[in-house]
Motif scaffolding. Structure first.
Motif, PDB file in Angstrom:
ATOM      1  N   LEU A  38       0.846  -1.200   0.000  1.00 23.43           N
ATOM      2  CA  LEU A  38       0.000   0.000   0.000  1.00 23.43           C
ATOM      3  C   LEU A  38       0.877   1.244   0.000  1.00 23.43           C
ATOM      4  O   LEU A  38       1.899   1.290   0.690  1.00 23.43           O
ATOM      5  CB  LEU A  38      -0.912  -0.001   1.226  1.00 23.43           C
ATOM      6  CG  LEU A  38      -1.964  -1.107   1.236  1.00 23.43           C
ATOM      7  CD1 LEU A  38      -2.559  -1.255   2.630  1.00 23.43           C
ATOM      8  CD2 LEU A  38      -3.049  -0.819   0.217  1.00 23.43           C
ATOM      9  N   PRO A  39       0.509   2.258  -0.766  1.00 18.01           N
ATOM     10  CA  PRO A  39       1.277   3.510  -0.737  1.00 18.01           C
ATOM     11  C   PRO A  39       1.222   4.136   0.655  1.00 18.01           C
ATOM     12  O   PRO A  39       0.308   3.870   1.435  1.00 18.01           O
ATOM     13  CB  PRO A  39       0.544   4.401  -1.745  1.00 18.01           C
ATOM     14  CG  PRO A  39      -0.279   3.493  -2.578  1.00 18.01           C
ATOM     15  CD  PRO A  39      -0.609   2.315  -1.701  1.00 18.01           C
ATOM     16  N   SER A  40       2.172   4.984   0.948  1.00 20.35           N
ATOM     17  CA  SER A  40       2.234   5.631   2.251  1.00 20.35           C
ATOM     18  C   SER A  40       1.086   6.618   2.435  1.00 20.35           C
ATOM     19  O   SER A  40       0.909   7.529   1.631  1.00 20.35           O
ATOM     20  CB  SER A  40       3.556   6.377   2.414  1.00 20.35           C
ATOM     21  OG  SER A  40       3.542   7.121   3.614  1.00 20.35           O
ATOM     22  N   ASN A  41       0.333   6.441   3.491  1.00 21.22           N
ATOM     23  CA  ASN A  41      -0.744   7.387   3.818  1.00 21.22           C
ATOM     24  C   ASN A  41      -0.184   8.727   4.276  1.00 21.22           C
ATOM     25  O   ASN A  41      -0.904   9.712   4.348  1.00 21.22           O
ATOM     26  CB  ASN A  41      -1.646   6.813   4.919  1.00 21.22           C
ATOM     27  CG  ASN A  41      -2.920   6.246   4.350  1.00 21.22           C
ATOM     28  OD1 ASN A  41      -3.433   6.724   3.351  1.00 21.22           O
ATOM     29  ND2 ASN A  41      -3.433   5.223   4.989  1.00 21.22           N
ATOM     30  N   TYR A  42       1.111   8.763   4.608  1.00 17.04           N
ATOM     31  CA  TYR A  42       1.740   9.997   5.057  1.00 17.04           C
ATOM     32  C   TYR A  42       2.186  10.864   3.881  1.00 17.04           C
ATOM     33  O   TYR A  42       2.550  12.019   4.068  1.00 17.04           O
ATOM     34  CB  TYR A  42       2.926   9.689   5.963  1.00 17.04           C
ATOM     35  CG  TYR A  42       2.519   8.938   7.201  1.00 17.04           C
ATOM     36  CD1 TYR A  42       1.810   9.578   8.222  1.00 17.04           C
ATOM     37  CD2 TYR A  42       2.798   7.593   7.340  1.00 17.04           C
ATOM     38  CE1 TYR A  42       1.407   8.887   9.355  1.00 17.04           C
ATOM     39  CE2 TYR A  42       2.401   6.890   8.472  1.00 17.04           C
ATOM     40  CZ  TYR A  42       1.709   7.550   9.467  1.00 17.04           C
ATOM     41  OH  TYR A  42       1.309   6.863  10.586  1.00 17.04           O
ATOM     42  N   ASP A  43       2.154  10.305   2.675  1.00 19.21           N
ATOM     43  CA  ASP A  43       2.515  11.048   1.474  1.00 19.21           C
ATOM     44  C   ASP A  43       1.362  11.991   1.128  1.00 19.21           C
ATOM     45  O   ASP A  43       0.232  11.555   0.925  1.00 19.21           O
ATOM     46  CB  ASP A  43       2.780  10.068   0.332  1.00 19.21           C
ATOM     47  CG  ASP A  43       3.253  10.733  -0.942  1.00 19.21           C
ATOM     48  OD1 ASP A  43       2.850  11.880  -1.220  1.00 19.21           O
ATOM     49  OD2 ASP A  43       4.010  10.081  -1.677  1.00 19.21           O
ATOM     50  N   ARG A  44       1.650  13.288   1.059  1.00 15.88           N
ATOM     51  CA  ARG A  44       0.601  14.276   0.815  1.00 15.88           C
ATOM     52  C   ARG A  44      -0.096  14.071  -0.529  1.00 15.88           C
ATOM     53  O   ARG A  44      -1.292  14.314  -0.660  1.00 15.88           O
ATOM     54  CB  ARG A  44       1.180  15.676   0.904  1.00 15.88           C
ATOM     55  CG  ARG A  44       1.620  16.015   2.316  1.00 15.88           C
ATOM     56  CD  ARG A  44       2.432  17.265   2.308  1.00 15.88           C
ATOM     57  NE  ARG A  44       1.659  18.355   2.897  1.00 15.88           N
ATOM     58  CZ  ARG A  44       2.108  19.567   3.018  1.00 15.88           C
ATOM     59  NH1 ARG A  44       3.297  19.881   2.560  1.00 15.88           N
ATOM     60  NH2 ARG A  44       1.365  20.503   3.582  1.00 15.88           N
ATOM     61  N   SER A  45       0.654  13.622  -1.533  1.00 18.42           N
ATOM     62  CA  SER A  45       0.034  13.425  -2.847  1.00 18.42           C
ATOM     63  C   SER A  45      -0.949  12.256  -2.820  1.00 18.42           C
ATOM     64  O   SER A  45      -1.977  12.286  -3.502  1.00 18.42           O
ATOM     65  CB  SER A  45       1.097  13.211  -3.932  1.00 18.42           C
ATOM     66  OG  SER A  45       1.814  12.013  -3.721  1.00 18.42           O
ATOM     67  N   ILE A  46      -0.680  11.260  -2.011  1.00 18.66           N
ATOM     68  CA  ILE A  46      -1.590  10.113  -1.869  1.00 18.66           C
ATOM     69  C   ILE A  46      -2.865  10.564  -1.169  1.00 18.66           C
ATOM     70  O   ILE A  46      -3.977  10.275  -1.617  1.00 18.66           O
ATOM     71  CB  ILE A  46      -0.920   8.946  -1.101  1.00 18.66           C
ATOM     72  CG1 ILE A  46       0.329   8.449  -1.835  1.00 18.66           C
ATOM     73  CG2 ILE A  46      -1.912   7.829  -0.834  1.00 18.66           C
ATOM     74  CD1 ILE A  46       0.100   7.865  -3.194  1.00 18.66           C
ATOM     75  N   SER A  47      -2.712  11.289  -0.075  1.00 16.72           N
ATOM     76  CA  SER A  47      -3.880  11.794   0.653  1.00 16.72           C
ATOM     77  C   SER A  47      -4.709  12.721  -0.224  1.00 16.72           C
ATOM     78  O   SER A  47      -5.946  12.651  -0.220  1.00 16.72           O
ATOM     79  CB  SER A  47      -3.439  12.561   1.901  1.00 16.72           C
ATOM     80  OG  SER A  47      -2.734  11.704   2.766  1.00 16.72           O
ATOM     81  N   ALA A  48      -4.043  13.559  -1.011  1.00 15.88           N
ATOM     82  CA  ALA A  48      -4.750  14.492  -1.891  1.00 15.88           C
ATOM     83  C   ALA A  48      -5.520  13.737  -2.982  1.00 15.88           C
ATOM     84  O   ALA A  48      -6.665  14.084  -3.294  1.00 15.88           O
ATOM     85  CB  ALA A  48      -3.766  15.474  -2.512  1.00 15.88           C
ATOM     86  N   LYS A  49      -4.918  12.714  -3.551  1.00 13.49           N
ATOM     87  CA  LYS A  49      -5.590  11.939  -4.602  1.00 13.49           C
ATOM     88  C   LYS A  49      -6.814  11.219  -4.041  1.00 13.49           C
ATOM     89  O   LYS A  49      -7.873  11.187  -4.675  1.00 13.49           O
ATOM     90  CB  LYS A  49      -4.606  10.938  -5.216  1.00 13.49           C
ATOM     91  CG  LYS A  49      -5.227   9.969  -6.210  1.00 13.49           C
ATOM     92  CD  LYS A  49      -5.801  10.664  -7.434  1.00 13.49           C
ATOM     93  CE  LYS A  49      -6.306   9.627  -8.430  1.00 13.49           C
ATOM     94  NZ  LYS A  49      -7.164  10.194  -9.451  1.00 13.49           N
ATOM     95  N   LYS A  50      -6.681  10.639  -2.856  1.00 12.92           N
ATOM     96  CA  LYS A  50      -7.828   9.969  -2.236  1.00 12.92           C
ATOM     97  C   LYS A  50      -8.962  10.966  -1.992  1.00 12.92           C
ATOM     98  O   LYS A  50     -10.121  10.693  -2.302  1.00 12.92           O
ATOM     99  CB  LYS A  50      -7.398   9.287  -0.926  1.00 12.92           C
ATOM    100  CG  LYS A  50      -6.550   8.056  -1.151  1.00 12.92           C
ATOM    101  CD  LYS A  50      -5.897   7.551   0.118  1.00 12.92           C
ATOM    102  CE  LYS A  50      -6.846   7.130   1.182  1.00 12.92           C
ATOM    103  NZ  LYS A  50      -6.177   6.573   2.368  1.00 12.92           N
ATOM    104  N   ALA A  51      -8.624  12.129  -1.461  1.00 10.29           N
ATOM    105  CA  ALA A  51      -9.636  13.154  -1.188  1.00 10.29           C
ATOM    106  C   ALA A  51     -10.258  13.660  -2.484  1.00 10.29           C
ATOM    107  O   ALA A  51     -11.479  13.863  -2.556  1.00 10.29           O
ATOM    108  CB  ALA A  51      -9.005  14.314  -0.407  1.00 10.29           C
ATOM    109  N   TYR A  52      -9.443  13.850  -3.506  1.00 11.13           N
ATOM    110  CA  TYR A  52      -9.942  14.320  -4.804  1.00 11.13           C
ATOM    111  C   TYR A  52     -10.956  13.329  -5.367  1.00 11.13           C
ATOM    112  O   TYR A  52     -12.038  13.712  -5.802  1.00 11.13           O
ATOM    113  CB  TYR A  52      -8.777  14.504  -5.776  1.00 11.13           C
ATOM    114  CG  TYR A  52      -9.225  14.805  -7.190  1.00 11.13           C
ATOM    115  CD1 TYR A  52      -9.579  16.096  -7.557  1.00 11.13           C
ATOM    116  CD2 TYR A  52      -9.304  13.797  -8.140  1.00 11.13           C
ATOM    117  CE1 TYR A  52     -10.004  16.389  -8.846  1.00 11.13           C
ATOM    118  CE2 TYR A  52      -9.726  14.074  -9.433  1.00 11.13           C
ATOM    119  CZ  TYR A  52     -10.074  15.365  -9.786  1.00 11.13           C
ATOM    120  OH  TYR A  52     -10.492  15.633 -11.057  1.00 11.13           O
TER     121      TYR A  52
END
Length: 121
Positions: free
Chosen positions: A51-65
């Motif tokens: 799983l990609p790192s949940n701490y990566d801002r780009s991952i969190s942003a993509k999930k939210a988007y």
């Protein structure tokens, strides 16, 4: 240079001894984009779910988007959670694909994580 040296050492060992073990990580150079067809890989053991790192801002942003687009714009996108899981299974597919490269190739694939047994319920 170090990557090519490791790959050449591995290939040379396989050619000389007819066996060798190569350890690699998901999303690394050896687990994506390199062909280990025929006798160069007769098995792949995948440990864990990458799983990609949940701490990566780009991952969190993509999930939210994705979640926002689904909710407010009714777009046909995967949810953030579904997209996140899909990234892990893409990495697994890439790693597995190092072993079986053509119709006549064969190999053993072992997925070592209980999450692969989850039926979604």
């Amino acid at each position: 240079a170090e990557f090519e040296k490791a790959k050449n050492t591995f290939n040379g060992t396989v050619e000389r001894t007819n066996n060798c073990i190569l350890l690699a990580v998901f999303r690394g150079k050896m687990s994506e984009g390199v062909s280990f067809n025929d006798d160069y890989a007769r098995g792949v053991i995948c440990v864990g779910v990458p799983l990609p790192s949940n701490y990566d801002r780009s991952i969190s942003a993509k999930k939210a988007y994705n979640d926002e687009q689904r909710k407010f714009r009714k777009k046909q996108l995967l949810s953030g959670r579904e997209w996140y899981s899909q990234q892990a299974y893409r990495a697994i597919a890439q790693a597995i694909g190092r072993c079986i490269r053509h119709a006549a190739d064969y190999g053993t694939i072992i997925l070592l994580d209980s999450r692969h047994c989850d039926d979604g319920h």
